[in-house]
Motif scaffolding. Sequence first.
Motif, PDB file in Angstrom:
ATOM      1  N   ARG A 279       0.540  -1.233   0.272  1.00 49.76           N
ATOM      2  CA  ARG A 279      -0.006  -0.039   0.088  1.00 49.76           C
ATOM      3  C   ARG A 279       0.914   1.216  -0.044  1.00 49.76           C
ATOM      4  O   ARG A 279       0.262   2.311  -0.346  1.00 49.76           O
ATOM      5  N   HIS A 280       1.626   0.886   0.378  1.00 52.67           N
ATOM      6  CA  HIS A 280       3.020   2.281   0.699  1.00 52.67           C
ATOM      7  C   HIS A 280       2.916   3.007  -1.338  1.00 52.67           C
ATOM      8  O   HIS A 280       3.614   3.735  -0.868  1.00 52.67           O
ATOM      9  N   ASP A 281       3.336   1.832  -1.523  1.00 56.46           N
ATOM     10  CA  ASP A 281       3.690   2.409  -3.207  1.00 56.46           C
ATOM     11  C   ASP A 281       2.491   3.116  -3.751  1.00 56.46           C
ATOM     12  O   ASP A 281       2.469   3.940  -4.877  1.00 56.46           O
ATOM     13  N   GLN A 282       1.616   2.265  -3.353  1.00 59.92           N
ATOM     14  CA  GLN A 282       0.369   2.785  -4.345  1.00 59.92           C
ATOM     15  C   GLN A 282      -0.166   4.058  -3.874  1.00 59.92           C
ATOM     16  O   GLN A 282      -0.851   4.512  -4.975  1.00 59.92           O
ATOM     17  N   LYS A 283       0.078   3.660  -2.583  1.00 66.46           N
ATOM     18  CA  LYS A 283      -0.090   6.224  -2.457  1.00 66.46           C
ATOM     19  C   LYS A 283       1.083   6.952  -3.624  1.00 66.46           C
ATOM     20  O   LYS A 283       0.714   7.584  -2.735  1.00 66.46           O
ATOM     21  N   ILE A 284       1.723   6.475  -3.360  1.00 69.67           N
ATOM     22  CA  ILE A 284       2.656   7.473  -3.367  1.00 69.67           C
ATOM     23  C   ILE A 284       2.057   8.491  -5.319  1.00 69.67           C
ATOM     24  O   ILE A 284       1.401   7.487  -6.955  1.00 69.67           O
ATOM     25  N   GLN A 285       1.954   9.531  -5.468  1.00 71.94           N
ATOM     26  CA  GLN A 285       1.400  10.382  -6.386  1.00 71.94           C
ATOM     27  C   GLN A 285       2.656  10.660  -7.084  1.00 71.94           C
ATOM     28  O   GLN A 285       2.062  11.512  -8.493  1.00 71.94           O
ATOM     29  N   ALA A 286       3.623  11.513  -6.734  1.00 72.46           N
ATOM     30  CA  ALA A 286       4.550  12.046  -7.641  1.00 72.46           C
ATOM     31  C   ALA A 286       6.181  11.230  -7.118  1.00 72.46           C
ATOM     32  O   ALA A 286       6.038  11.205  -6.404  1.00 72.46           O
ATOM     33  N   LEU A 287       7.400  11.321  -8.050  1.00 77.35           N
ATOM     34  CA  LEU A 287       7.744  10.379  -7.496  1.00 77.35           C
ATOM     35  C   LEU A 287       8.914  11.130  -8.994  1.00 77.35           C
ATOM     36  O   LEU A 287       8.619  11.754  -9.536  1.00 77.35           O
ATOM     37  N   ALA A 288      10.697  10.589  -8.657  1.00 79.71           N
ATOM     38  CA  ALA A 288      11.558  11.282  -9.658  1.00 79.71           C
ATOM     39  C   ALA A 288      12.431  10.028  -9.254  1.00 79.71           C
ATOM     40  O   ALA A 288      12.934   9.913  -7.866  1.00 79.71           O
TER      41      ALA A 288
END
Length: 709
Positions: A279-288
């Motif tokens: 779920r931690h990965d699923q919550k990510i909206q912005a990524l660099a």
Amino acid sequence: MPGAVGRVPTPPAPVSGGPASSGAAASVYAHDWAGTSLGPWPGWDPAVRAAAELVLASPVPMALALDDEFLLLYNDGYAELIGDKHPEAIGRPAAEVFAEVWQLPGVGEAVERTYRTGEPSLGKEVTLPLRRRRSGTVEHAVFTRGYSAVRDSGGRIVGVLVVAAETTQVTRQLQSLSDLAAALAGTLTLDDVARVALRHALASFDADQVSFGVDEGGGGWRMVRRLRGELIDEADERLPPLWRRFPPDSTAPLVVTARVGKSRFVDDGQPLRETAVDRHDQKIQALAAVPLPGAVVRGGLAVGYQAAHAWSGAERALLHASAELVGQAAERARRFETQHGTAQLLQRSMLPAHLPDLPRLRIAARYDAGVDGNAAGGDFYDAFLLPTGGLAVVLGDVAGHDVQAAARMGQVRAALRALALADPRPDAVLAGLDRLVTSLGAEGGTHELFVTVALGVIDADRHRLTLASAGHPAPLIRRCADGGEPYAEYADVPTGAPLGLGCRPATTTVRFSPGDTLLLFSDGVVERRRQGLGTGLDALATAVAAAGSGDPRALCAVATAAVAGATEDDVAVLAVEHALRPSRSASMEVPAEPTAPSRVRHWMTAQLTEWQVPESVVGAAVLCTSELTTNALLHAGTAARVEIDLSAERLLVSVADTGTRGTVTRAQTDTLSSRGRGLGLIEELSDAWGTDPTVRGSTVWFEILVSNR
């Protein structure tokens, strides 16, 4: 002077802040300006009032310092900067409001100079104490300020406009790069690099999730991450990071970035949706995600947020600069691990894989590579049964820290065992070794072959120990008579010359009673720079005498840490305890399955209860063993072995894995969720603990005393 702002004969107008009449603006409009030298607000010069309204409406932190007293008015942005000085600062002289910093260079004198000359100026960055209104904390913030003269309708200077920009975050980010470089300078392995890189990225970007990934070297990728709010303590930092494996063609953004060498920035979306592991990965909206530069290691560094985030140019530059530093450290670490692994495998393959398991003589050994751990060395130990029924114990040192030294060490150790099996007398064995070393030196055309050895033969039935030494430090014996305080003494054995120099060893026989423990050690244990050898020997004896028990594994750990300061030499220790009574032991093979810790707990509880171990010891031991088993499965990913040994004085438990790191399944990761508590619990609940590296994997052990419970 009074009236410096200038007034026009206009009729009074109602005070109105218009659209800006809230926050700091409302406080400015409501202030009793009539009680100051500026007079009522409606009577101000139109140009000055226009400047004031511009300041109040601006989102940029601004302030006006008006009249000869530099009376202050400012907007919301500036109010946030000055913290709890607002709103009392409105209408007060700037020199009073900022009395603690007014005399600092670039503060009061800059305002006064602009007021006198009318020349604008840009102040250098200055660090000022600032109380944050939201948190109430005081911190040192960094600012840069611009000063411009304010003129009335007649062109006369009536004040100074101050535009402030806080550069604290930028300054901290630049400082963080310096800190990152310093921290990476102390890393040796990719595990070390990962810890530093993740800690830096999480703090510098205030991110929700950060990741670091590298190629496996032979195909595939491995990645490790940290999350905001994740509890990481000192014990966790000593554990290997939890790497996740990804196939060579994985579509995970960090893997793709590392594979193609191109950065990726996502401001808003679900960039990890297709490859999310939880779920931690699923919550990510912005990524660099940015690649690590370098030819030896392919990898990347990623920063993620759970909300939309626009990546500024400064953030992108900082991330690329961080990846540059991390990439350089990763390449050094990959080279080190390759050389270190080869050297250590060579070193440990020449040491005994197993020591004798005897009912009355308990044996343990420890070897730590010196220098930088990157070279094979010449220290060695051995213990083996003789045809006479005695136990031969030996510890030696072949000078050098290279493959040649390790090869010679292997020759000496093999020859020693062969000579002892033919004639177990210690003096005869060392005399034969002397001839061998002389021959090896002549064969190699060198007179610099320097070898020292201490050899003992233990006769447990007769309670005696026969010793001989060829230039080696005298063995230490910890004695523990019934009802008496333990003490340590060095065996009075003639040192003799090193092997290859015409060694004529003499033997000595000393008492070795039940309760005693023999400690053989290399000079790396006691020698330190700028410190006499006697100081190290005294420290070792003191530490061994003060140990909680004579358990050999515990004494090996005590010995290696007895003398303060770092050593550049190899460290080897061999300990043998003559037990008062035979101990009871049991072991369990632990499969790499999610249910394994539970099975270990049930098995160990039943075994210790059957042995009538005190309940308090059972509870602590079961909890610690469960945690160590969990850590072994998580970080090695292979089967483990749990061994318990109970004597009248103590309970010794060890958990050994058989690999450095293997594949850990998603189910295992979720089930074995207590990672990180292990070593902290061991420190709190046990009387002694330590780690022992092996040729394949490592062993973590702990000891709990039972004689006083």
